[in-house]
Design a protein around this motif. Structure first.
Motif, PDB file in Angstrom:
ATOM      1  N   ILE A 183     -35.800 -31.668-110.561  1.00 54.62           N
ATOM      2  CA  ILE A 183     -35.458 -32.292-109.276  1.00 54.62           C
ATOM      3  C   ILE A 183     -35.284 -31.279-108.152  1.00 54.62           C
ATOM      4  O   ILE A 183     -35.280 -31.653-106.978  1.00 54.62           O
ATOM      5  N   VAL A 184     -35.166 -29.996-108.474  1.00 52.62           N
ATOM      6  CA  VAL A 184     -35.056 -28.979-107.423  1.00 52.62           C
ATOM      7  C   VAL A 184     -36.319 -28.937-106.570  1.00 52.62           C
ATOM      8  O   VAL A 184     -36.290 -28.513-105.415  1.00 52.62           O
ATOM      9  N   PHE A 185     -37.438 -29.413-107.107  1.00 48.23           N
ATOM     10  CA  PHE A 185     -38.668 -29.456-106.316  1.00 48.23           C
ATOM     11  C   PHE A 185     -38.563 -30.443-105.149  1.00 48.23           C
ATOM     12  O   PHE A 185     -39.410 -30.452-104.262  1.00 48.23           O
ATOM     13  N   LYS A 186     -37.528 -31.303-105.151  1.00 46.92           N
ATOM     14  CA  LYS A 186     -37.301 -32.203-104.012  1.00 46.92           C
ATOM     15  C   LYS A 186     -36.607 -31.496-102.855  1.00 46.92           C
ATOM     16  O   LYS A 186     -36.557 -32.017-101.748  1.00 46.92           O
ATOM     17  N   MET A 187     -36.023 -30.339-103.127  1.00 42.53           N
ATOM     18  CA  MET A 187     -35.279 -29.610-102.108  1.00 42.53           C
ATOM     19  C   MET A 187     -36.188 -29.264-100.924  1.00 42.53           C
ATOM     20  O   MET A 187     -37.340 -28.870-101.109  1.00 42.53           O
ATOM     21  N   GLU A 188     -35.665 -29.434 -99.721  1.00 43.50           N
ATOM     22  CA  GLU A 188     -36.450 -29.097 -98.536  1.00 43.50           C
ATOM     23  C   GLU A 188     -36.713 -27.595 -98.491  1.00 43.50           C
ATOM     24  O   GLU A 188     -35.844 -26.788 -98.817  1.00 43.50           O
ATOM     25  N   THR A 189     -37.917 -27.226 -98.069  1.00 48.96           N
ATOM     26  CA  THR A 189     -38.274 -25.809 -97.979  1.00 48.96           C
ATOM     27  C   THR A 189     -37.912 -25.274 -96.599  1.00 48.96           C
ATOM     28  O   THR A 189     -38.476 -25.711 -95.590  1.00 48.96           O
ATOM     29  N   PRO A 190     -36.962 -24.334 -96.532  1.00 48.32           N
ATOM     30  CA  PRO A 190     -36.575 -23.786 -95.227  1.00 48.32           C
ATOM     31  C   PRO A 190     -37.647 -22.844 -94.692  1.00 48.32           C
ATOM     32  O   PRO A 190     -38.515 -22.385 -95.440  1.00 48.32           O
ATOM     33  N   PRO A 191     -37.616 -22.535 -93.392  1.00 48.42           N
ATOM     34  CA  PRO A 191     -38.569 -21.570 -92.843  1.00 48.42           C
ATOM     35  C   PRO A 191     -38.350 -20.183 -93.443  1.00 48.42           C
ATOM     36  O   PRO A 191     -37.243 -19.857 -93.880  1.00 48.42           O
ATOM     37  N   ALA A 192     -39.406 -19.404 -93.475  1.00 48.66           N
ATOM     38  CA  ALA A 192     -39.316 -18.066 -94.068  1.00 48.66           C
ATOM     39  C   ALA A 192     -38.346 -17.181 -93.293  1.00 48.66           C
ATOM     40  O   ALA A 192     -38.259 -17.258 -92.060  1.00 48.66           O
ATOM     41  N   ALA A 193     -37.628 -16.353 -94.015  1.00 53.45           N
ATOM     42  CA  ALA A 193     -36.724 -15.397 -93.375  1.00 53.45           C
ATOM     43  C   ALA A 193     -37.534 -14.351 -92.620  1.00 53.45           C
ATOM     44  O   ALA A 193     -38.682 -14.042 -92.971  1.00 53.45           O
ATOM     45  N   GLU A 240     -35.755 -19.368 -98.880  1.00 47.56           N
ATOM     46  CA  GLU A 240     -35.988 -18.821 -97.531  1.00 47.56           C
ATOM     47  C   GLU A 240     -36.409 -17.361 -97.605  1.00 47.56           C
ATOM     48  O   GLU A 240     -37.353 -16.932 -96.932  1.00 47.56           O
ATOM     49  N   GLN A 241     -35.716 -16.570 -98.435  1.00 44.61           N
ATOM     50  CA  GLN A 241     -36.038 -15.156 -98.570  1.00 44.61           C
ATOM     51  C   GLN A 241     -37.368 -14.949 -99.302  1.00 44.61           C
ATOM     52  O   GLN A 241     -38.166 -14.088 -98.936  1.00 44.61           O
ATOM     53  N   MET A 242     -37.606 -15.768-100.340  1.00 45.00           N
ATOM     54  CA  MET A 242     -38.855 -15.624-101.088  1.00 45.00           C
ATOM     55  C   MET A 242     -40.067 -16.049-100.265  1.00 45.00           C
ATOM     56  O   MET A 242     -41.188 -15.589-100.506  1.00 45.00           O
ATOM     57  N   SER A 243     -39.841 -16.926 -99.282  1.00 42.06           N
ATOM     58  CA  SER A 243     -40.940 -17.353 -98.418  1.00 42.06           C
ATOM     59  C   SER A 243     -41.498 -16.197 -97.598  1.00 42.06           C
ATOM     60  O   SER A 243     -42.607 -16.282 -97.075  1.00 42.06           O
ATOM     61  N   LYS A 281     -41.922 -23.021-105.137  1.00 41.60           N
ATOM     62  CA  LYS A 281     -41.540 -23.918-104.038  1.00 41.60           C
ATOM     63  C   LYS A 281     -41.941 -23.325-102.686  1.00 41.60           C
ATOM     64  O   LYS A 281     -42.319 -24.045-101.760  1.00 41.60           O
ATOM     65  N   ALA A 282     -41.862 -22.001-102.592  1.00 49.78           N
ATOM     66  CA  ALA A 282     -42.256 -21.305-101.365  1.00 49.78           C
ATOM     67  C   ALA A 282     -43.765 -21.084-101.288  1.00 49.78           C
ATOM     68  O   ALA A 282     -44.267 -20.509-100.316  1.00 49.78           O
ATOM     69  N   GLY A 283     -44.504 -21.547-102.325  1.00 50.28           N
ATOM     70  CA  GLY A 283     -45.960 -21.427-102.324  1.00 50.28           C
ATOM     71  C   GLY A 283     -46.466 -20.026-102.605  1.00 50.28           C
ATOM     72  O   GLY A 283     -47.593 -19.677-102.220  1.00 50.28           O
ATOM     73  N   LYS A 284     -45.672 -19.219-103.307  1.00 52.53           N
ATOM     74  CA  LYS A 284     -46.034 -17.821-103.525  1.00 52.53           C
ATOM     75  C   LYS A 284     -46.668 -17.595-104.897  1.00 52.53           C
ATOM     76  O   LYS A 284     -46.199 -18.140-105.900  1.00 52.53           O
TER      77      LYS A 284
END
Length: 383
Positions: free
Chosen positions: A175-185, A282-285, A303-306
């Motif tokens: 369910i963590v995949f439902k978490m909103e993705t914040p902008p990259a740091a 956010e940091q991993m983004s 989740k950050a698409g990395k």
């Protein structure tokens, strides 16, 4: 952080879909949860606060304290119509003995059923459960649930393999995949220098207290440090991440060794402090590639698409990576080959845009699956 994020995701769903419900969180640290999320809390396990009573209880083999804790649990459970266990490796015994988490889970499930409450186990992980008594307790607890879904196929298959009836169970993503993705740091940029995020863990074996734990940890520390040195020597920048407070010691050891081996690194190698999974995403983004050990660090990176490499301690990492078409980039924490890691970093560096696009496509599929589970759970609540 992964457990916190699972709780936070379920809490948001309950608040959005059933605004008139009263929510309580069972926690080992009620004050911290109350401050952070503004939710009523109940201590997961009661204990004597008086030093005298604590010593007396210990003298009496903790029997009085255990009976008092059980009575308080049954009393608290009478408040519930529904007990929800969201995500996490709920049904494994990593780092725990029978009378720690397995007993606590069984105790609360029994108390909830005695009070007439429903029990949901939502997108949970299962297995391995190596201790026979832990396995018995966890099977009994899971059997009391009205709804069970697992975050991957191997969790369902594990429960089936230990004689548990999974005929009514299903599989949905974590369910963590439902978490909103914040902008990259925002981090200092360096011309033509790629950034590799390295998620580390203070890993000392499945049960840290067993023989050989110190040797496992020393070997891991030596190899991961050697890998980071190679990254720096190969003109990559490095961001070191953790996934739990207990990993801080490991970061300190790595940074200390790097200071001796490669002094004057400055901003080319930074240990990043985060207090939540959202901050970690956010940091991993902001990195280009991630190498991670903890399961939810791998989730954060995906989740950050990395493009991600897993250096995991359980099959759950391998199964998750295979879902994203990254099965070849899996290693085991107790025997990973640094030379193979180096080759994979070079390969990913040349193909990372294509890999990232494939990851983002899979994320859309997982989100749709989780929305389907939400619709089912909402119907159960309203019914």
């Amino acid at each position: 952080m992964g457990n916190d994020a699972s709780m936070e995701t379920m809490l948001r769903f309950l608040r959005e879909q059933s605004r008139d419900c009263s929510v309580h969180c069972l926690s080992v640290d009620p004050e911290a949860i109350r401050r952070t999320y503004g939710v009523d809390t109940i201590r997961l396990n009661s204990r004597f606060r008086s030093r005298l009573l604590f010593r007396l209880d210990k003298t009496l083999f903790r029997i009085p304290g255990g009976l008092l804790d059980l009575a308080r649990t049954i009393h608290s459970a009478h408040k519930f119509d529904l007990l929800v266990a969201p995500g996490t490796g709920l049904l494994d015994d990593f780092g725990t003995g029978p009378f720690s988490w397995p007993y606590t889970l069984l105790k609360w499930c029994v108390a909830a059923r005695l009070s007439g409450a429903q029990i949901w186990l939502v997108s949970i992980g299962a297995g391995p459960i190596r201790n026979p008594l832990s396995r018995w307790m966890m099977k009994k607890a899971a059997r009391l649930a009205r709804y069970r879904s697992y975050r991957d196929r191997i969790s369902l298959e594990f429960m089936r393999s230990i004689g548990f009836d999974t005929g009514k169970d299903t599989v949905f993503p974590d369910i963590v995949f439902k978490m909103e993705t914040p902008p990259a740091a925002r981090i200092p940029s360096r011309d033509k220098e790629m950034i590799v995020g390295v998620g580390v863990m203070g890993y000392k074996g499945w049960h840290a207290w067993e023989a050989g734990g110190a040797e496992i940890y020393a070997s891991y520390l030596s190899r991961i440090t050697s890998f980071i040195v190679w990254l720096l020597d190969s003109s990559y920048s490095v961001r070191i991440f953790t996934g739990a407070r207990s990993d801080g010691e490991t970061v300190e050891e790595i940074v200390s060794r790097l200071a001796t081996m490669r002094p004057g690194l400055g901003e080319r190698c930074v240990a990043v402090e985060t207090s939540s999974l959202s901050e970690l995403v956010e940091q991993m983004s902001a990195v280009d590639i991630t190498v991670a050990t903890r399961f939810h660090n791998v989730i954060c990176s995906l989740k950050a698409g990395k493009p991600t490499i897993s250096v995991g301690y359980a099959r759950k990492n391998d199964v998750l990576m295979a879902q994203f078409g990254l099965g070849e980039y899996c290693h085991h924490v107790e025997g990973f080959d640094v030379e193979r890691l180096k080759l994979q970093i070079t390969d990913i560096s040349e193909n990372r845009e294509e890999i990232s696009a494939s990851i983002r496509g899979k994320l859309d599929v997982l989100k749709a699956e989780l929305e389907r589970q939400d619709r089912y759970l909402l119907a159960e609540m309203l019914g």
